[in-house]
Design a protein around this motif. Structure first.
Motif, PDB file in Angstrom:
ATOM      1  N   LYS A  92       9.845 -15.101  -7.145  1.00  0.00           N
ATOM      2  CA  LYS A  92       8.568 -15.143  -6.432  1.00  0.00           C
ATOM      3  C   LYS A  92       8.766 -15.227  -4.920  1.00  0.00           C
ATOM      4  CE  LYS A  92       4.657 -15.351  -7.994  1.00  0.00           C
ATOM      5  NZ  LYS A  92       3.986 -16.449  -8.668  1.00  0.00           N
ATOM      6  N   MET A  93       9.980 -15.561  -4.477  1.00  0.00           N
ATOM      7  CA  MET A  93      10.250 -15.599  -3.043  1.00  0.00           C
ATOM      8  C   MET A  93      10.032 -14.236  -2.408  1.00  0.00           C
ATOM      9  SD  MET A  93      13.613 -17.117  -1.131  1.00  0.00           S
ATOM     10  CE  MET A  93      13.576 -17.479   0.629  1.00  0.00           C
ATOM     11  N   VAL A  94      10.244 -13.180  -3.170  1.00  0.00           N
ATOM     12  CA  VAL A  94      10.016 -11.823  -2.662  1.00  0.00           C
ATOM     13  C   VAL A  94       8.541 -11.624  -2.306  1.00  0.00           C
ATOM     14  CG1 VAL A  94      10.082  -9.368  -3.276  1.00  0.00           C
ATOM     15  CG2 VAL A  94      11.958 -10.888  -3.963  1.00  0.00           C
ATOM     16  N   LEU A  95       7.663 -12.281  -3.047  1.00  0.00           N
ATOM     17  CA  LEU A  95       6.219 -12.105  -2.850  1.00  0.00           C
ATOM     18  C   LEU A  95       5.600 -13.170  -1.959  1.00  0.00           C
ATOM     19  CD1 LEU A  95       5.285 -11.257  -6.558  1.00  0.00           C
ATOM     20  CD2 LEU A  95       5.488  -9.641  -4.654  1.00  0.00           C
ATOM     21  N   SER A  96       6.398 -14.151  -1.539  1.00  0.00           N
ATOM     22  CA  SER A  96       5.833 -15.290  -0.822  1.00  0.00           C
ATOM     23  C   SER A  96       5.766 -15.088   0.683  1.00  0.00           C
ATOM     24  CB  SER A  96       6.658 -16.545  -1.122  1.00  0.00           C
ATOM     25  OG  SER A  96       7.957 -16.446  -0.572  1.00  0.00           O
ATOM     26  N   THR A  97       6.129 -13.918   1.164  1.00  0.00           N
ATOM     27  CA  THR A  97       6.031 -13.597   2.579  1.00  0.00           C
ATOM     28  C   THR A  97       5.055 -12.450   2.759  1.00  0.00           C
ATOM     29  OG1 THR A  97       7.230 -12.420   4.327  1.00  0.00           O
ATOM     30  CG2 THR A  97       8.188 -12.360   2.152  1.00  0.00           C
ATOM     31  N   LYS A  98       4.379 -12.439   3.903  1.00  0.00           N
ATOM     32  CA  LYS A  98       3.447 -11.343   4.161  1.00  0.00           C
ATOM     33  C   LYS A  98       4.159 -10.018   4.372  1.00  0.00           C
ATOM     34  CE  LYS A  98      -0.009 -14.514   5.949  1.00  0.00           C
ATOM     35  NZ  LYS A  98       0.774 -15.713   5.585  1.00  0.00           N
ATOM     36  N   GLY A  99       5.494 -10.060   4.420  1.00  0.00           N
ATOM     37  CA  GLY A  99       6.253  -8.826   4.475  1.00  0.00           C
ATOM     38  C   GLY A  99       6.084  -7.973   3.241  1.00  0.00           C
ATOM     39  N   ILE A 100       5.579  -8.566   2.147  1.00  0.00           N
ATOM     40  CA  ILE A 100       5.359  -7.759   0.952  1.00  0.00           C
ATOM     41  C   ILE A 100       4.197  -6.784   1.162  1.00  0.00           C
ATOM     42  CG2 ILE A 100       3.705  -9.258  -0.248  1.00  0.00           C
ATOM     43  CD1 ILE A 100       6.751  -7.398  -1.773  1.00  0.00           C
ATOM     44  N   LEU A 101       3.310  -7.061   2.104  1.00  0.00           N
ATOM     45  CA  LEU A 101       2.148  -6.191   2.327  1.00  0.00           C
ATOM     46  C   LEU A 101       2.551  -4.801   2.814  1.00  0.00           C
ATOM     47  CD1 LEU A 101      -0.223  -8.866   3.903  1.00  0.00           C
ATOM     48  CD2 LEU A 101      -0.275  -7.983   1.560  1.00  0.00           C
ATOM     49  N   PRO A 102       3.453  -4.666   3.798  1.00  0.00           N
ATOM     50  CA  PRO A 102       3.919  -3.317   4.152  1.00  0.00           C
ATOM     51  C   PRO A 102       4.641  -2.613   3.013  1.00  0.00           C
ATOM     52  CG  PRO A 102       4.412  -4.853   5.922  1.00  0.00           C
ATOM     53  CD  PRO A 102       3.943  -5.665   4.760  1.00  0.00           C
ATOM     54  N   PHE A 103       5.401  -3.362   2.210  1.00  0.00           N
ATOM     55  CA  PHE A 103       6.076  -2.741   1.069  1.00  0.00           C
ATOM     56  C   PHE A 103       5.064  -2.211   0.066  1.00  0.00           C
ATOM     57  CE2 PHE A 103      10.112  -5.419   1.797  1.00  0.00           C
ATOM     58  CZ  PHE A 103      10.705  -4.371   2.498  1.00  0.00           C
ATOM     59  N   LEU A 104       4.021  -2.989  -0.197  1.00  0.00           N
ATOM     60  CA  LEU A 104       2.993  -2.526  -1.124  1.00  0.00           C
ATOM     61  C   LEU A 104       2.340  -1.248  -0.618  1.00  0.00           C
ATOM     62  CD1 LEU A 104       1.294  -5.924  -2.073  1.00  0.00           C
ATOM     63  CD2 LEU A 104       2.421  -4.348  -3.662  1.00  0.00           C
ATOM     64  N   TRP A 105       2.047  -1.212   0.685  1.00  0.00           N
ATOM     65  CA  TRP A 105       1.405  -0.023   1.232  1.00  0.00           C
ATOM     66  C   TRP A 105       2.332   1.195   1.166  1.00  0.00           C
ATOM     67  CZ3 TRP A 105      -3.342   1.414   2.033  1.00  0.00           C
ATOM     68  CH2 TRP A 105      -3.596   2.563   2.785  1.00  0.00           C
ATOM     69  N   LYS A 106       3.597   0.985   1.441  1.00  0.00           N
ATOM     70  CA  LYS A 106       4.549   2.093   1.390  1.00  0.00           C
ATOM     71  C   LYS A 106       4.684   2.641  -0.026  1.00  0.00           C
ATOM     72  CE  LYS A 106       9.228   3.406   2.863  1.00  0.00           C
ATOM     73  NZ  LYS A 106       8.737   4.472   3.757  1.00  0.00           N
ATOM     74  N   LEU A 107       4.648   1.745  -1.007  1.00  0.00           N
ATOM     75  CA  LEU A 107       4.777   2.179  -2.400  1.00  0.00           C
ATOM     76  C   LEU A 107       3.497   2.800  -2.941  1.00  0.00           C
ATOM     77  CD1 LEU A 107       6.715  -0.850  -3.951  1.00  0.00           C
ATOM     78  CD2 LEU A 107       7.550   1.497  -3.778  1.00  0.00           C
ATOM     79  N   PHE A 108       2.343   2.280  -2.497  1.00  0.00           N
ATOM     80  CA  PHE A 108       1.067   2.691  -3.094  1.00  0.00           C
ATOM     81  C   PHE A 108       0.061   3.047  -2.001  1.00  0.00           C
ATOM     82  CE2 PHE A 108       3.033  -0.681  -5.709  1.00  0.00           C
ATOM     83  CZ  PHE A 108       3.353   0.085  -6.828  1.00  0.00           C
ATOM     84  N   GLU A 109       0.504   3.848  -1.052  1.00  0.00           N
ATOM     85  CA  GLU A 109      -0.335   4.202   0.096  1.00  0.00           C
ATOM     86  C   GLU A 109      -1.671   4.782  -0.351  1.00  0.00           C
ATOM     87  OE1 GLU A 109      -0.193   7.045   4.084  1.00  0.00           O
ATOM     88  OE2 GLU A 109       1.670   6.491   3.033  1.00  0.00           O
ATOM     89  N   GLY A 110      -2.745   4.246   0.219  1.00  0.00           N
ATOM     90  CA  GLY A 110      -4.079   4.723  -0.098  1.00  0.00           C
ATOM     91  C   GLY A 110      -4.726   4.050  -1.291  1.00  0.00           C
ATOM     92  N   HIS A 111      -4.026   3.126  -1.927  1.00  0.00           N
ATOM     93  CA  HIS A 111      -4.605   2.432  -3.078  1.00  0.00           C
ATOM     94  C   HIS A 111      -5.887   1.719  -2.656  1.00  0.00           C
ATOM     95  CE1 HIS A 111      -5.165  -0.401  -6.383  1.00  0.00           C
ATOM     96  NE2 HIS A 111      -4.318   0.341  -7.096  1.00  0.00           N
ATOM     97  N   GLN A 112      -6.897   1.779  -3.498  1.00  0.00           N
ATOM     98  CA  GLN A 112      -8.224   1.288  -3.114  1.00  0.00           C
ATOM     99  C   GLN A 112      -8.272  -0.221  -2.869  1.00  0.00           C
ATOM    100  OE1 GLN A 112     -11.123   1.923  -6.182  1.00  0.00           O
ATOM    101  NE2 GLN A 112     -10.099   0.633  -7.687  1.00  0.00           N
ATOM    102  N   ASN A 113      -7.335  -0.980  -3.413  1.00  0.00           N
ATOM    103  CA  ASN A 113      -7.351  -2.430  -3.222  1.00  0.00           C
ATOM    104  C   ASN A 113      -6.400  -2.907  -2.126  1.00  0.00           C
ATOM    105  OD1 ASN A 113      -7.631  -2.452  -6.718  1.00  0.00           O
ATOM    106  ND2 ASN A 113      -9.266  -3.139  -5.371  1.00  0.00           N
ATOM    107  N   LEU A 114      -5.714  -1.970  -1.462  1.00  0.00           N
ATOM    108  CA  LEU A 114      -4.762  -2.339  -0.418  1.00  0.00           C
ATOM    109  C   LEU A 114      -5.265  -1.926   0.954  1.00  0.00           C
ATOM    110  CD1 LEU A 114      -1.391  -1.232  -2.089  1.00  0.00           C
ATOM    111  CD2 LEU A 114      -2.387  -3.534  -2.040  1.00  0.00           C
ATOM    112  N   LEU A 115      -4.796  -2.642   1.963  1.00  0.00           N
ATOM    113  CA  LEU A 115      -5.037  -2.289   3.357  1.00  0.00           C
ATOM    114  C   LEU A 115      -3.732  -1.773   3.964  1.00  0.00           C
ATOM    115  CD1 LEU A 115      -7.097  -5.442   4.388  1.00  0.00           C
ATOM    116  CD2 LEU A 115      -8.004  -3.119   4.105  1.00  0.00           C
TER     117      LEU A 115
END
Length: 377
Positions: free
Chosen positions: A254-277
């Motif tokens: 869970k340490m991987v998800l406990s930093t806001k750095g996961i937000l850019p990774f999520l966007w890079k993986l799922f760019e344009g996803h309706q629930n992501l900024l």
């Protein structure tokens, strides 16, 4: 989604204290606020439920990607701790809970602001406190709230049931953390476990036996911590985490998800996803309106919103590890208040919501918790 002014229960203080919430007032300001509530429709609750399940799935895929591509350094995770994270993930160590903070006004898709994956609080108030409020104020209505039942079910089905007690720890200086830990401990007892409670400062290290111990030098085999992983690995005893035979919740992955750095990774993986900024690391700043957030930050500290040529910011002690940029998504505005929806995931399933509202566009430690209910529609 509506905000409805109401009269508080005459004995509300006694009522919330009776279920363990002793921090309803902080620094002479109300934290638990039942002078208003939020009303949802069943359709809106279904939308939040689906969005929470979807975001949980995306986050698990993001962990897999970070591990596969060895991206730990981008998240400020020490190299020496990486093997423990990988082992935790490969062993499928179970996660108790997490809280997605969402911007949503009842229309369009909910947007993820951040994921409190490691040490989320406001659990007690989202679970039993607002549930008993519902029974008193709106007994014919319903609430998006199965948190308590799912927590007990987690412990009942947890694969490591054993004679050794589960130790629950938090820092000694926070009555709010203590209230959340004691509530989680109670659900563990109801789920069949023996438990102990310690403050972080009371956990010891036995240099001879190479193990963590309690106040009577008894070995600690299973530990639930309301104490951030990024603090643990940097504390004096942190270097022993990789050698101790210690099962920890939330698990190391869970340490991987406990930093806001996961937000850019999520966007890079799922760019344009309706629930992501849209989100980037600070070496790729965004144009237009955006929010700058520290990789590690709590209670809205050191957040900066740049919109329309103006800047709104908060102070604090975070930011030394770096920042991320996130596309600005305005919070809804009701009667002078800006609510954030905290949507809970318990044992991998959506479990309910809690709402914190502030009078500023940045949700801070001065925010208030406001209960909710839903009606058919």
């Amino acid at each position: 989604m509506k905000r409805i002014p109401i009269d508080p229960r005459p004995d509300w203080r006694e009522r919330v204290e009776s279920v363990g919430m002793l921090y309803h007032t902080i620094d002479d300001e109300l934290y638990w606020d039942e002078s208003a509530c939020y009303q949802f429709t069943r359709r809106e609750v279904d939308t939040l439920d689906l969005a929470t399940a979807e975001l949980h799935s995306l986050c698990l895929q993001a962990v897999e990607e970070v591990i596969r591509r060895n991206l730990f350094s981008r998240l400020c995770i020490p190299e020496w701790f990486v093997p423990r994270i990988i082992s935790s993930w490969e062993m499928d160590e179970p996660s108790v809970y997490g809280r997605f903070d969402l911007a949503w006004d009842g229309s369009g898709p909910p947007k993820l602001l951040e994921y409190n994956a490691d040490t989320p609080t406001s659990l007690l108030e989202a679970s039993v406190v607002q549930w008993f409020w519902l029974q008193d104020k709106y007994p014919e209505a319903d609430q998006f709230n199965s948190i308590h039942e799912k927590l007990i079910s987690f412990w009942e089905r947890w694969p490591y049931l054993q004679r050794d007690p589960v130790y629950f720890i938090c820092s000694s200086g926070s009555i709010e953390d203590l209230g959340n830990v004691e509530y989680l401990r109670d659900t563990s007892v109801q789920g069949g476990f023996a438990t102990r409670r310690l403050f972080v400062e009371e956990v010891g290290w036995d240099h001879t036996q190479r193990r963590f111990v309690g106040l009577e030098d008894e070995p600690i085999h299973t530990l639930f911590k309301l104490y951030p992983w990024e603090w643990m690995v940097r504390d004096e005893f942190g270097r022993y985490l990789t050698e101790a035979n210690l099962r920890i919740m939330e698990p190391a992955w869970k340490m991987v998800l406990s930093t806001k750095g996961i937000l850019p990774f999520l966007w890079k993986l799922f760019e344009g996803h309706q629930n992501l900024l849209q989100a980037t690391f600070e070496d790729s700043p965004l144009n237009g309106d955006y929010v700058r957030k520290p990789l590690f930050s709590r209670e809205g500290s050191n957040v900066e919103i740049c919109r329309g040529g103006g800047v709104v910011s908060t102070s604090g002690s975070y930011g030394s590890e770096g920042y991320i940029f996130q596309r600005y998504s305005p919070l809804p505005f009701f009667d002078g208040n800006y609510p954030v929806i905290g949507s809970w995931i318990i044992d991998g399933e959506p479990a309910g919501i809690g709402i914190r509202e502030d009078q500023t566009v940045i949700t801070t430690n001065g925010s208030r918790f406001v209960p909710h209910y839903f009606v058919e529609g």
